[in-house]
Design a protein around this motif. Structure first.
Motif, short mmCIF file in Angstrom:
data_model
loop_
_atom_site.label_atom_id
_atom_site.label_comp_id
_atom_site.label_asym_id
_atom_site.label_seq_id
_atom_site.Cartn_x
_atom_site.Cartn_y
_atom_site.Cartn_z
N HIS A 184 28.74 -4.01 105.19
CA HIS A 184 28.19 -2.68 105.47
C HIS A 184 28.02 -2.52 106.98
N LEU A 185 28.88 -1.72 107.57
CA LEU A 185 28.87 -1.52 109.01
C LEU A 185 28.14 -0.25 109.42
N ASN A 186 28.00 0.68 108.48
CA ASN A 186 27.39 1.97 108.77
C ASN A 186 26.25 2.22 107.78
N HIS A 187 25.21 2.91 108.25
CA HIS A 187 24.01 3.11 107.43
C HIS A 187 23.54 4.54 107.60
N TRP A 188 23.41 5.25 106.47
CA TRP A 188 23.00 6.65 106.51
C TRP A 188 21.82 6.89 105.57
N SER A 189 20.83 7.62 106.05
CA SER A 189 19.85 8.21 105.15
C SER A 189 20.52 9.39 104.44
N LYS A 190 19.85 9.98 103.47
CA LYS A 190 20.40 11.14 102.78
C LYS A 190 20.69 12.26 103.77
N GLU A 191 19.74 12.54 104.65
CA GLU A 191 19.90 13.64 105.61
C GLU A 191 21.00 13.33 106.62
N ARG A 197 24.57 15.38 107.32
CA ARG A 197 24.99 15.84 108.65
C ARG A 197 26.37 15.30 109.00
N PHE A 198 26.61 14.04 108.69
CA PHE A 198 27.91 13.42 108.96
C PHE A 198 29.02 14.16 108.23
N LEU A 199 28.85 14.40 106.94
CA LEU A 199 29.85 15.13 106.17
C LEU A 199 30.06 16.54 106.70
N GLY A 200 28.98 17.15 107.19
CA GLY A 200 29.04 18.51 107.68
C GLY A 200 29.89 18.71 108.91
N THR A 201 30.28 17.62 109.57
CA THR A 201 31.16 17.76 110.72
C THR A 201 32.57 18.15 110.33
N ARG A 202 32.93 17.91 109.06
CA ARG A 202 34.28 18.22 108.58
C ARG A 202 34.29 19.07 107.32
N PHE A 203 33.18 19.10 106.60
CA PHE A 203 33.15 19.76 105.30
C PHE A 203 31.96 20.70 105.20
N GLU A 204 32.09 21.65 104.28
CA GLU A 204 30.93 22.40 103.82
C GLU A 204 30.30 21.60 102.70
N VAL A 205 29.07 21.19 102.86
CA VAL A 205 28.40 20.38 101.85
C VAL A 205 27.84 21.32 100.79
N ILE A 206 28.35 21.20 99.57
CA ILE A 206 27.97 22.10 98.47
C ILE A 206 26.70 21.61 97.77
N ASP A 207 26.60 20.30 97.54
CA ASP A 207 25.43 19.75 96.86
C ASP A 207 25.29 18.29 97.21
N VAL A 208 24.05 17.83 97.28
CA VAL A 208 23.76 16.43 97.54
C VAL A 208 22.78 15.95 96.48
N TRP A 258 21.70 5.47 95.85
CA TRP A 258 22.82 6.02 96.60
C TRP A 258 22.55 7.45 97.04
N THR A 259 23.41 7.95 97.93
CA THR A 259 23.51 9.38 98.22
C THR A 259 24.92 9.81 97.82
N MET A 260 25.02 10.90 97.08
CA MET A 260 26.30 11.39 96.60
C MET A 260 26.41 12.88 96.93
N ALA A 261 27.56 13.29 97.44
CA ALA A 261 27.71 14.68 97.88
C ALA A 261 29.03 15.27 97.38
N LEU A 262 28.96 16.52 97.01
CA LEU A 262 30.14 17.30 96.69
C LEU A 262 30.39 18.25 97.85
N CYS A 263 31.60 18.23 98.39
CA CYS A 263 31.91 19.00 99.59
C CYS A 263 33.22 19.77 99.40
N ARG A 264 33.33 20.84 100.18
CA ARG A 264 34.57 21.61 100.25
C ARG A 264 35.06 21.58 101.69
N VAL A 265 36.34 21.32 101.87
CA VAL A 265 36.87 21.19 103.21
C VAL A 265 36.70 22.49 103.99
#
Length: 207
Positions: free
Chosen positions: A165-172, A176-187, A193-200
């Motif tokens: 495990h090289l990277n560590h993310w809280s839910k928030e 934010r990380f996903l939001g740099t490339r995607f519209e985050v629909i639901d988390v 775990w943290t699980m997210a559904l996104c649209r490009v």
């Protein structure tokens, strides 16, 4: 770029531990719900490991392509798929070498992969080019993940960090990380775990 370290090899899908099985049941229930919301007929699982999620998608009647950087684990995935009578196209290839023309899909699933990548931003960029338009991604929820490891006296020398495990993310932070490339629909937060559904995102809307 080359394939990243495999990390831990614990088979969370095949465990007999009753607590772990209950956690995985919650993970899969949330995954099923988010997948159902997309209404897609095809999926590509990136970093498929032993193939359990790909098999689950194939049982829903989807056309499934599954890739993983490590050919050895794909041997086990093929065996499990054959036992399940699931038709899945497996391919050994690292995330960084995936191409939209060959590997794009209506739904891209990437579970427990991004935390292993030395350059996760590049991995996310690849996923954004593959997703047409959906991405379902999950990572361990930190710092809860490491705290739970410490509570069961695992990886004490690494302060609870799972090998690889090289990277560590809280839910928030993951949102934010996903939001740099995607519209985050639901988390959602199936423990731990943290699980997210996104649209490009469209190109003009990206940061």
């Amino acid at each position: 770029m080359t394939a990243e370290p495999a990390g831990n090899v614990y088979d969370k899908y095949g465990t007999r531990n009753p607590v772990a099985r209950r956690l995985m049941a919650g993970f899969m229930a949330d995954l099923d719900e988010l997948v159902a919301r997309t209404g897609v007929q095809e999926a590509h699982e990136v970093g498929c490991g032993e193939g359990e999620i790909s098999i689950r998608l194939a049982r829903r009647g989807m056309r499934v392509h599954a890739t993983d950087a490590f050919g050895e684990v794909l041997e086990e995935a093929r065996r499990r798929a054959a036992e399940a009578h699931a038709e899945i196209d497996f391919e050994a290839i690292p995330v960084e070498q995936l191409e939209p023309e060959r590997h794009g899909a209506e739904l891209v699933v990437c579970c427990e992969v991004l935390e292993h990548l030395r350059h996760p931003e590049r991995g996310l960029e690849v996923l954004s080019r593959l997703s047409r338009p959906w991405l379902l991604a999950s990572v361990p929820r930190e710092p809860l993940w490491r705290a739970l490891n410490l509570a069961r006296l695992s990886y004490l020398g690494a302060l609870g960090n799972t090998p690889g495990h090289l990277n560590h993310w809280s839910k928030e932070a993951f949102e934010r990380f996903l939001g740099t490339r995607f519209e985050v629909i639901d988390v959602v937060s199936p423990l731990p775990w943290t699980m997210a559904l996104c649209r490009v995102r469209e190109a003009g809307d990206r940061d």
